[in-house]
Scaffold this active site. Structure first.
Site, PDB file in Angstrom:
ATOM      1  N   PHE A 247       0.714  -1.314   0.008  1.00 42.97           N
ATOM      2  CA  PHE A 247       0.072   0.128  -0.008  1.00 42.97           C
ATOM      3  C   PHE A 247       0.732   1.199  -0.170  1.00 42.97           C
ATOM      4  CE2 PHE A 247      -4.359  -1.214  -0.412  1.00 42.97           C
ATOM      5  CZ  PHE A 247      -4.305  -2.658  -0.280  1.00 42.97           C
ATOM      6  N   CYS A 258     -15.091   0.383  -1.002  1.00 38.67           N
ATOM      7  CA  CYS A 258     -14.711   0.263   0.269  1.00 38.67           C
ATOM      8  C   CYS A 258     -13.892   1.371   0.863  1.00 38.67           C
ATOM      9  CB  CYS A 258     -13.850  -1.225   0.607  1.00 38.67           C
ATOM     10  SG  CYS A 258     -14.464  -2.553  -0.006  1.00 38.67           S
TER      11      CYS A 258
HETATM   12  C1  UGA Z   1      -9.937  -3.221   0.375  1.00 34.75           C
HETATM   13  C2  UGA Z   1      -9.003  -3.839   1.330  1.00 34.75           C
HETATM   14  O1  UGA Z   1      -7.625  -3.924   0.708  1.00 34.75           O
HETATM   15  C3  UGA Z   1      -9.408  -5.073   1.921  1.00 34.75           C
HETATM   16  O2  UGA Z   1      -8.688  -5.794   2.860  1.00 34.75           O
HETATM   17  C4  UGA Z   1     -11.041  -5.204   2.161  1.00 34.75           C
HETATM   18  O3  UGA Z   1     -11.500  -6.371   2.933  1.00 34.75           O
HETATM   19  C5  UGA Z   1     -11.955  -4.408   1.092  1.00 34.75           C
HETATM   20  O4  UGA Z   1     -11.258  -3.162   0.936  1.00 34.75           O
HETATM   21  C6  UGA Z   1     -13.185  -4.217   1.883  1.00 34.75           C
HETATM   22  O5  UGA Z   1     -13.498  -3.595   2.857  1.00 34.75           O
HETATM   23  O6  UGA Z   1     -14.091  -5.157   1.288  1.00 34.75           O
HETATM   24  P1  UGA Z   1     -10.430  -3.359  -2.182  1.00 34.75           P
HETATM   25  O7  UGA Z   1     -11.035  -2.193  -2.144  1.00 34.75           O
HETATM   26  O8  UGA Z   1     -10.972  -4.553  -3.027  1.00 34.75           O
HETATM   27  O9  UGA Z   1     -10.096  -4.008  -0.797  1.00 34.75           O
HETATM   28  O10 UGA Z   1      -9.135  -3.205  -3.111  1.00 34.75           O
HETATM   29  P2  UGA Z   1      -7.552  -2.779  -2.782  1.00 34.75           P
HETATM   30  O11 UGA Z   1      -6.428  -3.649  -3.298  1.00 34.75           O
HETATM   31  O12 UGA Z   1      -7.291  -2.349  -1.345  1.00 34.75           O
HETATM   32  O13 UGA Z   1      -7.533  -1.172  -3.542  1.00 34.75           O
HETATM   33  C7  UGA Z   1      -8.425  -0.304  -3.176  1.00 34.75           C
HETATM   34  C8  UGA Z   1      -7.761   0.865  -4.167  1.00 34.75           C
HETATM   35  O14 UGA Z   1      -6.504   1.484  -3.581  1.00 34.75           O
HETATM   36  C9  UGA Z   1      -7.418   0.785  -5.474  1.00 34.75           C
HETATM   37  O15 UGA Z   1      -8.087   1.710  -6.345  1.00 34.75           O
HETATM   38  C10 UGA Z   1      -6.188   0.527  -5.710  1.00 34.75           C
HETATM   39  O16 UGA Z   1      -5.780   1.141  -6.909  1.00 34.75           O
HETATM   40  C11 UGA Z   1      -5.814   1.495  -4.608  1.00 34.75           C
HETATM   41  N1  UGA Z   1      -4.337   1.524  -4.231  1.00 34.75           N
HETATM   42  C12 UGA Z   1      -3.840   0.150  -3.487  1.00 34.75           C
HETATM   43  C13 UGA Z   1      -3.288   2.271  -4.399  1.00 34.75           C
HETATM   44  O17 UGA Z   1      -3.736   3.492  -5.083  1.00 34.75           O
HETATM   45  N2  UGA Z   1      -1.944   2.337  -3.939  1.00 34.75           N
HETATM   46  C14 UGA Z   1      -1.668   0.928  -3.350  1.00 34.75           C
HETATM   47  O18 UGA Z   1      -0.426   0.807  -2.869  1.00 34.75           O
HETATM   48  C15 UGA Z   1      -2.885  -0.140  -3.165  1.00 34.75           C
END
Ligand code: UGA
Length: 437
Positions: A247, A258
């Site tokens: 992250f 989320c």
């Molecule tokens: C997130 C959490 O990671 C899960 O642990 C949680 O269970 C879930 O929400 C939920 O509450 O149901 P999710 O939204 O599916 O999961 O996806 P992520 O991989 O966390 O990404 C979320 C957003 O953050 C994306 O737009 C992604 O591009 C962005 N992101 C992620 C970044 O910009 N930088 C990063 O380093 C990581």
């Protein structure tokens, strides 16, 4: 064990299939008959790796029905996995959870444990139990437990079967024993807390991850001002075990169903209780600005967008999903259209969902090459593999002007620039010079 799962969205369907994979018999209750029809035929209603295979493999242990009365009649354990959308003030709307709880209470014929997996504000489980006790039959005992989920879209099956921990919030030993029995075949660490702590853990995790992303995005913006490189910085930060490497990917902000919702919900609940959650407020504000990062960059190159042909690569909020909820692409394309640009879009999975929002206001390309053809600029908003594979020669040969604005830092700066592309990414203006000695 026989388990009823209510709701077959992301959380419900994945939970049901993974419980079946671990040997439980699961009845899924879903109000939408067309979804039930598909699921009965082994067709997943969400896009998720490994899901179809596991649904088919475990079909003998999975049932799908709209008939909640008969499903709840027999139930001893029900997982509530319905959606908690956002209210206009940012708080979580728990009416679906309440509706499911009333239906369970009215129909259940023996003592039953109701497990809330939906993300709900702290204190909701207690309210739900109170509500159920009003509607239940005499001589029946209902218990409640909070069991938040931590799966991420695109890796949901893996995240459930190989979860880093299972959080169980209960107020009595019997409920905790039942949940321990359900999860014992998973062989994963279990953390037991009281109900309010379990509800809070879910929000604390998602809000912290959102904070981490907004923080790294601000540092990336500073890198552009100071001539540093965010790739090197995140790498070195991640080596510190107190920080960790995940992250810390800078980009055009977080989207999805989320983080945007859960940050607003915790902020709203804190505010209602007289506490201003300043860190979370900052994360939300930073994200709102960051999701327009590519528009700001485009504006520095072209002061007016009217008549420009702009290619948008990647629409889903992240790769390996067709989900558009709170995706930066929605805000970016709105702004491009408002300012008179002609927009061509490409996404591997989210095209159909995008069409249902934008219809013929944009052009849909069949592949990444068609998408960038004759474009004046290309904005990258999701890091799909097809986009990662684009070479500088593709941009130089196919585009009218090879301007590439990479909002996911997914291409190689040196290769793009030396190949003649006017390439911009988030916080990577300075060359990457990392050496591990
Ligand atoms: C997130 C959490 O990671 C899960 O642990 C949680 O269970 C879930 O929400 C939920 O509450 O149901 P999710 O939204 O599916 O999961 O996806 P992520 O991989 O966390 O990404 C979320 C957003 O953050 C994306 O737009 C992604 O591009 C962005 N992101 C992620 C970044 O910009 N930088 C990063 O380093 C990581």
């Amino acid at each position: 064990m026989k388990i009823v799962v209510t709701g077959t969205g992301y959380v419900g369907l994945i939970t049901a299939v993974c419980l079946a994979e671990k040997g439980h018999f699961v009845i899924c209750v879903e109000a939408d008959a067309s979804k039930v029809e598909k699921l009965r035929n082994g067709i997943p209603t969400i896009h998720e790796p490994r899901l179809r295979r596991l649904m088919r493999k475990n079909r003998a242990r999975l049932r799908f029905t709209t008939n909640y009365v008969s499903a709840y009649n027999e139930a001893r354990v029900v997982f509530i996995c319905v959606g908690t959308p956002q209210c206009s003030d940012g708080s979580a709307n728990i009416k679906n959870v309440e509706q499911a709880a009333v239906q369970i209470a009215e129909n259940v014929r023996q003592n039953c444990l109701v497990v809330v997996k939906s993300t709900v504000p702290v204190g909701t489980n207690e309210k739900v139990l109170e509500l159920m006790n009003k509607y239940k039959h005499k001589n029946i005992e209902l218990h409640i437990a909070s069991n938040p989920e931590f799966l991420a879209q695109g890796s949901a099956v893996h995240d459930t079967l190989k979860a880093s921990r299972i959080v169980i919030g209960t107020s009595d030993k019997k409920s905790s024993d039942i949940l321990r029995r359900i999860y014992s075949p998973f062989k994963l660490p279990i953390i037991e807390t009281n109900i309010r702590s379990a509800e809070m853990i879910k929000y604390a995790c998602n809000n912290f991850l959102a904070l981490k992303i907004s923080y790294i995005n601000e540092i990336a913006n500073l890198c552009d001002i100071f001539g540093a490189n965010i790739g090197d910085i995140a790498f070195a930060m991640g080596k510190d075990p107190r920080i960790g490497p995940s992250f810390l990917k800078a980009g055009t902000g977080y989207g999805g169903s989320c983080f945007p919702k859960d940050t607003e919900a915790l902020y709203a609940q804190a505010a209602k209780n007289g506490y201003e959650l300043k860190t979370v407020k900052a994360a939300i504000e930073v994200n709102k600005t960051q999701r327009m990062w590519s528009i700001k960059k485009l504006g520095e190159i072209y002061p007016r967008f009217e008549g420009l042909k702009i290619s948008v690569l990647g629409l889903a909020f992240k790769p390996n999903t067709d989900d558009l909820r709170e995706a930066p692409s929605l805000y970016v394309v709105d702004e491009l259209l408002k300012r008179g640009a002609k927009v061509t879009v490409w996404d591997r999975e989210a095209k159909k969902n995008f069409y249902s929002v934008y219809g013929d206001y944009v052009t849909y390309a069949a592949n990444v090459y068609d998408a960038i053809c004759a474009a004046d600029a290309c904005l990258i908003l999701t890091e799909w593999d097809e986009i990662r594979k684009l070479r500088s020669t593709d941009f130089v040969e196919l585009m009218a002007v090879p301007v590439v604005i990479d909002g996911r830092n997914c291409l190689n700066t040196a290769k793009q620039i030396s190949g003649g592309v006017k390439y911009f990414s988030v916080g990577r203006g300075a060359p990457r010079e990392r050496r591990l000695l």
